[in-house]
Enzyme design. Sequence first.
Site, short mmCIF file in Angstrom:
data_model
loop_
_atom_site.label_atom_id
_atom_site.label_comp_id
_atom_site.label_asym_id
_atom_site.label_seq_id
_atom_site.Cartn_x
_atom_site.Cartn_y
_atom_site.Cartn_z
N ASP A 94 -2.55 6.94 2.72
CA ASP A 94 -1.96 7.96 1.84
C ASP A 94 -0.68 7.49 1.16
OD1 ASP A 94 -0.24 7.85 3.97
OD2 ASP A 94 -0.51 9.92 4.63
N GLY A 104 0.81 -1.21 0.00
CA GLY A 104 0.00 0.00 0.00
C GLY A 104 0.84 1.26 0.00
N ARG A 105 2.10 1.10 0.34
CA ARG A 105 2.96 2.30 0.37
C ARG A 105 4.42 1.96 0.11
NH1 ARG A 105 3.67 3.75 6.66
NH2 ARG A 105 3.36 1.67 7.52
N ASP A 108 0.53 -11.53 6.42
CA ASP A 108 1.08 -10.65 5.38
C ASP A 108 2.39 -9.99 5.83
OD1 ASP A 108 -1.06 -9.42 7.05
OD2 ASP A 108 -0.28 -7.57 6.20
N ASN A 109 2.77 -10.21 7.08
CA ASN A 109 4.05 -9.70 7.55
C ASN A 109 5.06 -10.84 7.74
OD1 ASN A 109 3.17 -7.07 7.55
ND2 ASN A 109 2.59 -7.07 9.70
#
Length: 503
Positions: A131, A89-90, A260-261
């Site tokens: 963001d 996502g980032r 997911d980690n």
Amino acid sequence: MQFKQDYFEQLEGFYSQVYPLPISQPHWLAWSDDAAELIGVERKLNNGDTPDELLMQLSANHAMPGASYYAQVYSGHQFGGYSPRLGDGRSIILGEAIADPRYSSEPLNKTSTWDVALKGAGPTPYSRSGDGRAVMRSAVREFLASEALAALSIPTTRALAVIGSDLPVWRESQETAAITVRLAKSHIRFGHFEYFCHSEQGGKDKLIQLLNFTIKQHYPHLTQDYQGYKAWFTQVVKDTAILIGHWQAVGFAHGVLNTDNMSILGDSFDFGPFAFLDTFKEDFICNHSDPQGRYAFGQQPGVGLWNLQRLAQALAPVIESDDLVAALNTYQAELVKQYLLLMRAKMGISMRALTAIESQEQDKTDLDFIGRFCHVLQHNKLDYTNTFRALGQLDISSTKANIADEIIDRPKFDEWYKTYQKRVGNVADIAQWQADRNSVNPKYVLRNYLAQEAIVAAEEGDNSKVVELHQLLTQPYAEQTEFEHYANRPPQWGQGLIMSCSS
Ligand code: AMP
Ligand code: MG
């Protein structure tokens, strides 16, 4: 930097191409020479007029030659529930930088590579409501954690640099954005397999494609067939067990062990509200969003298995359940083996040559004994790192011992010490025994309060404490007398810090 683009070229449909957005007024906040050596890059410190081209490239102000820029898609179990679509996502991956063979542990005929990712480089199709940015404090924490774990020889992704900026980002209040430049042998997570198993666009073909790619890139000694898949999953179980054995021995709590980690290679991965233990506390929780303690320090061994079970479920279309279960059944023994190996070294307990049965008995006795030591630590509220370090000053031949001033229950401690002395046995060369302890029991770890102090100074424009702390942690076993204070237990404000997930 020289790139290969194997993931990008061979796994179409497993990512989205997305270009990073620049951060303004980029500056080096932290830099790891050790990580830079891995991929053979150098930075030029700003001389005022010519900005360092590498800085401009890694802050997304200039294009990086040879980069592909993509975000990977995955899913994962988060706090026990399945999230069907996650993804970077980032974090935007540039490609696989070719490792400098001089510093690679791989044989010369196999070129190893490091994915280079810009974490905090803007939104991607997987950002959901985020963001795409990372605040400076979280970028610095990821940087310090990666490099500190690497210096402790614990499997981990690496961090090349943190680039600060004046770009405002909003969390609970206004902060500034930063980018961590992450290096990883692979960014493939348990969650990648879950996504391609469970998603409609996935199915068995995609799963096999991902499996074959993973084996080809990272397990070249294995075959891309049923035997290879089985052996590969068994290896993932083992690597995960070894990783968690390391964490339990050094006293590291990851804090967000969602699938997911979890790196498929068994590396420490995706650092958020992690903590190195100060006072030993089995049920220590470091994550503010985990009041139930799902990811408490002492839960990590069980969570590792639970996560592997989720991975096994995702592999069920390809690997038969008996074979998956057989591999999962090796987890506990592998973890205990790794933990005992490390803890015996930490405590100075050696092993004689024993028969298989004797050795099993000894393992049980030692595990029990180590458990009792941890109980002594917890009962007396002792510092985990410092108490082990004190063994390096202990005269083990003396019947009276002190490894901490804070012991509340002296008789109980003395009783434990007698058993310890007996278990250690005769030590011919005490100085050597002590030196051996110091070579495995770090003097300096990344205590949360130290990270916090360095971050507060950096937020005020002074990154010197981040740099100093990083330097110190690259040599965690050395005495470094001028930095003695970094080995102190936390002051009251810094005790048992529980970090927020907001990052
Ligand atoms: P984490 O808890 O850091 O492992 O993040 C879980 C998911 O949320 C990952 O897919 C991240 O990429 C995503 N994520 C976290 N923070 C942000 C952010 N500020 N903007 C976009 N995505 C984010
Ligand atoms: Mg994550």
